[in-house]
Design a protein around this motif. Structure first.
Motif, PDB file in Angstrom:
ATOM      1  N   GLU A 183       0.682  -1.287  -0.154  1.00 14.15           N
ATOM      2  CA  GLU A 183       0.011   0.206   0.020  1.00 14.15           C
ATOM      3  C   GLU A 183       1.011   1.136  -0.069  1.00 14.15           C
ATOM      4  OE1 GLU A 183      -2.007  -0.412   3.794  1.00 14.15           O
ATOM      5  OE2 GLU A 183      -3.237  -2.270   3.041  1.00 14.15           O
ATOM      6  N   GLU A 184       0.323   2.372  -0.606  1.00 19.91           N
ATOM      7  CA  GLU A 184       1.113   3.473  -0.726  1.00 19.91           C
ATOM      8  C   GLU A 184       0.579   4.592   0.795  1.00 19.91           C
ATOM      9  OE1 GLU A 184       1.911   7.615  -3.309  1.00 19.91           O
ATOM     10  OE2 GLU A 184       2.067   5.366  -4.077  1.00 19.91           O
ATOM     11  N   VAL A 185       1.369   4.890   1.653  1.00 17.61           N
ATOM     12  CA  VAL A 185       1.029   5.696   2.604  1.00 17.61           C
ATOM     13  C   VAL A 185       2.091   6.755   2.697  1.00 17.61           C
ATOM     14  CG1 VAL A 185       0.976   5.522   5.186  1.00 17.61           C
ATOM     15  CG2 VAL A 185       0.173   3.584   3.937  1.00 17.61           C
ATOM     16  N   ARG A 186       1.543   7.947   2.641  1.00 16.72           N
ATOM     17  CA  ARG A 186       2.350   9.180   2.498  1.00 16.72           C
ATOM     18  C   ARG A 186       3.396   9.071   1.783  1.00 16.72           C
ATOM     19  NH1 ARG A 186       0.386   8.435   7.866  1.00 16.72           N
ATOM     20  NH2 ARG A 186       2.358   7.687   8.602  1.00 16.72           N
ATOM     21  N   GLY A 187       3.039   8.659   0.381  1.00 19.85           N
ATOM     22  CA  GLY A 187       4.207   8.699  -0.349  1.00 19.85           C
ATOM     23  C   GLY A 187       5.241   7.309  -0.427  1.00 19.85           C
ATOM     24  N   GLU A 188       5.007   6.775   0.526  1.00 14.97           N
ATOM     25  CA  GLU A 188       5.808   5.534   0.742  1.00 14.97           C
ATOM     26  C   GLU A 188       5.109   4.109   0.524  1.00 14.97           C
ATOM     27  OE1 GLU A 188       8.035   5.627   4.406  1.00 14.97           O
ATOM     28  OE2 GLU A 188       9.158   7.537   3.718  1.00 14.97           O
ATOM     29  N   THR A 189       5.824   3.080   0.234  1.00 15.64           N
ATOM     30  CA  THR A 189       5.231   1.736  -0.025  1.00 15.64           C
ATOM     31  C   THR A 189       5.434   1.154   1.406  1.00 15.64           C
ATOM     32  OG1 THR A 189       5.938   1.495  -2.156  1.00 15.64           O
ATOM     33  CG2 THR A 189       5.246  -0.649  -1.038  1.00 15.64           C
ATOM     34  N   VAL A 212       4.438  -2.484   3.118  1.00 19.27           N
ATOM     35  CA  VAL A 212       4.215  -3.925   2.933  1.00 19.27           C
ATOM     36  C   VAL A 212       3.633  -4.457   4.164  1.00 19.27           C
ATOM     37  CG1 VAL A 212       5.376  -6.068   2.722  1.00 19.27           C
ATOM     38  CG2 VAL A 212       6.253  -4.210   1.390  1.00 19.27           C
ATOM     39  N   VAL A 213       2.427  -5.070   4.157  1.00 19.98           N
ATOM     40  CA  VAL A 213       1.560  -5.655   5.215  1.00 19.98           C
ATOM     41  C   VAL A 213       1.375  -7.153   4.963  1.00 19.98           C
ATOM     42  CG1 VAL A 213      -0.427  -5.327   6.588  1.00 19.98           C
ATOM     43  CG2 VAL A 213       0.607  -3.393   5.444  1.00 19.98           C
ATOM     44  N   LEU A 214       1.425  -7.842   6.038  1.00 21.30           N
ATOM     45  CA  LEU A 214       0.819  -9.270   6.126  1.00 21.30           C
ATOM     46  C   LEU A 214      -0.089  -9.177   6.763  1.00 21.30           C
ATOM     47  CD1 LEU A 214       4.012 -11.823   6.503  1.00 21.30           C
ATOM     48  CD2 LEU A 214       2.699 -11.328   4.364  1.00 21.30           C
ATOM     49  N   TYR A 234       7.058   0.368  13.190  1.00 24.65           N
ATOM     50  CA  TYR A 234       5.593  -0.143  12.995  1.00 24.65           C
ATOM     51  C   TYR A 234       5.824  -0.762  11.660  1.00 24.65           C
ATOM     52  CZ  TYR A 234       3.136   2.990  16.284  1.00 24.65           C
ATOM     53  OH  TYR A 234       2.816   3.695  17.381  1.00 24.65           O
ATOM     54  N   ARG A 235       6.655  -0.108  10.501  1.00 25.00           N
ATOM     55  CA  ARG A 235       6.660  -0.962   9.169  1.00 25.00           C
ATOM     56  C   ARG A 235       7.125  -2.259   9.420  1.00 25.00           C
ATOM     57  NH1 ARG A 235       3.539   2.517   8.472  1.00 25.00           N
ATOM     58  NH2 ARG A 235       3.924   4.246   7.030  1.00 25.00           N
ATOM     59  N   ARG A 236       7.975  -2.737  10.157  1.00 24.46           N
ATOM     60  CA  ARG A 236       8.608  -3.999  10.682  1.00 24.46           C
ATOM     61  C   ARG A 236       7.563  -5.043  11.005  1.00 24.46           C
ATOM     62  NH1 ARG A 236      13.474  -3.906  14.127  1.00 24.46           N
ATOM     63  NH2 ARG A 236      14.476  -2.706  12.297  1.00 24.46           N
ATOM     64  N   GLN A 237       6.847  -4.465  12.123  1.00 19.06           N
ATOM     65  CA  GLN A 237       5.856  -5.265  12.540  1.00 19.06           C
ATOM     66  C   GLN A 237       4.546  -5.682  11.573  1.00 19.06           C
ATOM     67  OE1 GLN A 237       6.056  -6.816  15.441  1.00 19.06           O
ATOM     68  NE2 GLN A 237       8.233  -5.859  15.725  1.00 19.06           N
ATOM     69  N   ASP A 238       4.028  -4.610  10.555  1.00 22.59           N
ATOM     70  CA  ASP A 238       3.426  -4.639   9.467  1.00 22.59           C
ATOM     71  C   ASP A 238       3.767  -5.877   8.630  1.00 22.59           C
ATOM     72  OD1 ASP A 238       1.941  -2.489  10.385  1.00 22.59           O
ATOM     73  OD2 ASP A 238       2.582  -1.159   9.036  1.00 22.59           O
ATOM     74  N   GLU A 239       5.097  -5.581   8.551  1.00 23.74           N
ATOM     75  CA  GLU A 239       5.458  -6.608   7.381  1.00 23.74           C
ATOM     76  C   GLU A 239       5.705  -8.041   7.941  1.00 23.74           C
ATOM     77  OE1 GLU A 239       8.945  -6.730   4.178  1.00 23.74           O
ATOM     78  OE2 GLU A 239       9.638  -6.186   6.113  1.00 23.74           O
ATOM     79  N   ILE A 240       5.554  -8.217   9.069  1.00 24.98           N
ATOM     80  CA  ILE A 240       5.612  -9.776   9.694  1.00 24.98           C
ATOM     81  C   ILE A 240       4.174 -10.047  10.205  1.00 24.98           C
ATOM     82  CG2 ILE A 240       7.992  -9.531  10.470  1.00 24.98           C
ATOM     83  CD1 ILE A 240       7.218  -9.497  13.386  1.00 24.98           C
ATOM     84  N   GLY A 241       3.151  -9.316  10.052  1.00 26.70           N
ATOM     85  CA  GLY A 241       1.747  -9.734  10.375  1.00 26.70           C
ATOM     86  C   GLY A 241       1.258  -9.290  11.724  1.00 26.70           C
TER      87      GLY A 241
END
Length: 466
Positions: free
Chosen positions: A349-355, A357-359, A411-418
């Motif tokens: 997803e794009e959030v504030r101009g950055e990608t 990654v979410v599981l 936050y991004r790291r935790q998003d990426e591992i679900g």
């Protein structure tokens, strides 16, 4: 739930490499023995992968055993009397068609060669099929041999002497353990037909062409359930299990449009099967089997009764009948299921101009349910409060502490591992006794008193268990 053409449904992830890269980078799956160059088709589950796979097994056990009164568990041995596999037909029939390149001597499964996809079982048994279709080696274009049958069972020896009398097999399925224990389980559990036996355990298949990451491995786990019914009830029971197993995958987050049923053609059926339907998923490499549901008839119990001389009949005290039950089997596995959940939950997803990654894993399956994060890791008071919150959470759920980056990157790291929720302790927490709880999917944040954090997380997690 009808069959779907491959071109009608796009996979959740266009390239398998996306998932393979994430899995290694974040500690889900590693190549086995990687420091020695690895071993083909064997994979090791890392810190996050083992949690995900254990959660998949727990979710399956909950649906198949815990939530039902008519199914009990079993954990049979991997090594069994070799006669089991003779009786079951595996010694004679458990094989795939193999072809060999005349120039580089590479070996391939016939049905996975370019130009041989979708062949019927009759075609796969045709000794002229290679010449008829003009098939060539996909690596160097060399000529291929006529297909021959290759037995998939691993053989080994029990005891100190390697001789024919000491041959045993690493089991290729868990099901036979349920059949030879039918009388033991029925007597001990006092279950009346219909009832089932569920198992989760390791199996081994010497695959000719393993691949597609953890989709097809030589060492893997199965989640199989054998449901014993009156012969006249088998057909209806089989049909009833189809939506139950489909719904389990949807319940835990798989997109329904990426699932389909595929019934086996008459010439494709296994030697024991009266009817078989696969639940298939749209992987990045095509529609492939996720789980199989089979009407096995009375082949298994009848065969073992005849070979062993031991009665495997069931006596129905209500009707005073003796009969050999028919078996309806559901056969899947935590490796392939976890793989599917990973793929289907992947989001960019794009959030504030950055990608971002979410599981978007179902919270019941997520390796960690919550991460506790300090806004300032150099403030001992903040870290100490984080540690207290973490210790409290860990008594009930998997939780993790992380202070190795700025809060946005955490936050991004935790998003990426679900991880479904993050708890952030900041400077204000030291004054007002409250922390910020962030939701992975919506990214909304809520201020909650420290003493209410555990209850709030458990309530949110509990609401997803239905």
């Amino acid at each position: 739930m009808t069959a779907t053409r491959p071109e009608d449904v796009a996979p959740a992830v266009a390239s398998l490499d996306t998932i393979v890269s994430l899995a290694k980078r974040r500690g889900f799956v590693f190549p086995s023995s990687e420091i020695y160059g690895g071993i083909n088709a064997v994979w090791d589950y890392g810190p996050l992968g083992v949690e995900l796979k254990n959660n998949v097994k727990r979710a399956w056990w909950r649906a198949m055993v815990q939530e039902r009164d008519d199914i009990v568990g079993l954990d049979a041995g991997i090594l069994m009397h070799p006669q089991v596999w003779v009786t079951s037909g595996h010694v004679a029939s458990f094989s795939d068609p193999l072809v060999e390149c005349a120039t580089d001597h590479r070996r391939f499964r016939l049905d996975e060669l370019p130009g041989a996809e979708g062949l019927s079982a009759t075609d796969l048994r045709d000794p002229t099929i290679v010449d008829r279709l003009g098939l060539r080696c996909p690596v160097d274009g060399g000529p291929l041999s006529a297909p021959r049958r290759f037995n998939l069972m691993f053989r080994t020896f029990m005891g100190p002497v390697e001789e024919d009398a000491a041959i045993v097999y690493l089991r290729p399925e868990t099901a036979q353990g349920s059949y030879v224990n039918f009388r033991n389980v029925q007597t001990a559990s006092r279950k009346k037909v219909p009832f089932g036996i569920a198992q989760v355990g390791k199996s081994f298949r010497n695959e000719i062409s393993p691949g597609n990451f953890v989709f097809r491995m030589r060492e893997f786990e199965q989640m199989e359930m054998q449901y014993f019914v009156r012969p006249e009830e088998a057909a209806a029971t089989f049909e009833a299990w189809l939506p139950k197993r489909w719904d389990w995958y949807v319940r835990y987050g798989v997109t329904a449009s990426r699932l389909r049923f595929r019934e086996h053609a008459p010439d494709e059926l296994a030697h024991y099967a009266r009817k078989a339907v696969d639940i298939e998923y749209r992987f990045p490499f095509g529609w492939k089997e996720l789980e199989g549901i089979h009407n096995r008839g009375d082949f298994d119990l009848s065969s073992h009764q005849k070979a062993s001389g031991q009665s495997l009949e069931y006596f129905d005290p209500a009707t005073e009948e003796h009969f050999i039950p028919f078996i309806v089997e559901t056969a899947g596995g935590p490796d392939r299921a976890a793989f599917t959940f990973l793929i289907d939950s992947y989001r960019e997803e794009e959030v504030r101009g950055e990608t971002r990654v979410v599981l978007a894993l179902h919270p019941q399956l997520a390796p960690y349910k919550v991460a506790v994060l300090p806004l300032l890791k150099k403030r001992p008071e903040i870290v100490e409060l984080c540690r207290r919150i973490l210790a409290d959470l860990k008594t009930d759920i998997m939780a993790v502490y992380d202070d190795t980056a700025a809060i946005g990157k955490l936050y991004r790291r935790q998003d990426e591992i679900g991880t479904p929720w993050c708890v952030t302790v900041d400077v204000d927490s030291l004054e007002d006794g409250a922390v910020t709880v962030r939701d992975r999917d919506s990214m909304t944040q809520e201020r909650i008193p420290v003493e209410g954090v555990k209850r709030a997380i458990l309530d949110r997690l509990g609401s997803t268990a239905a």
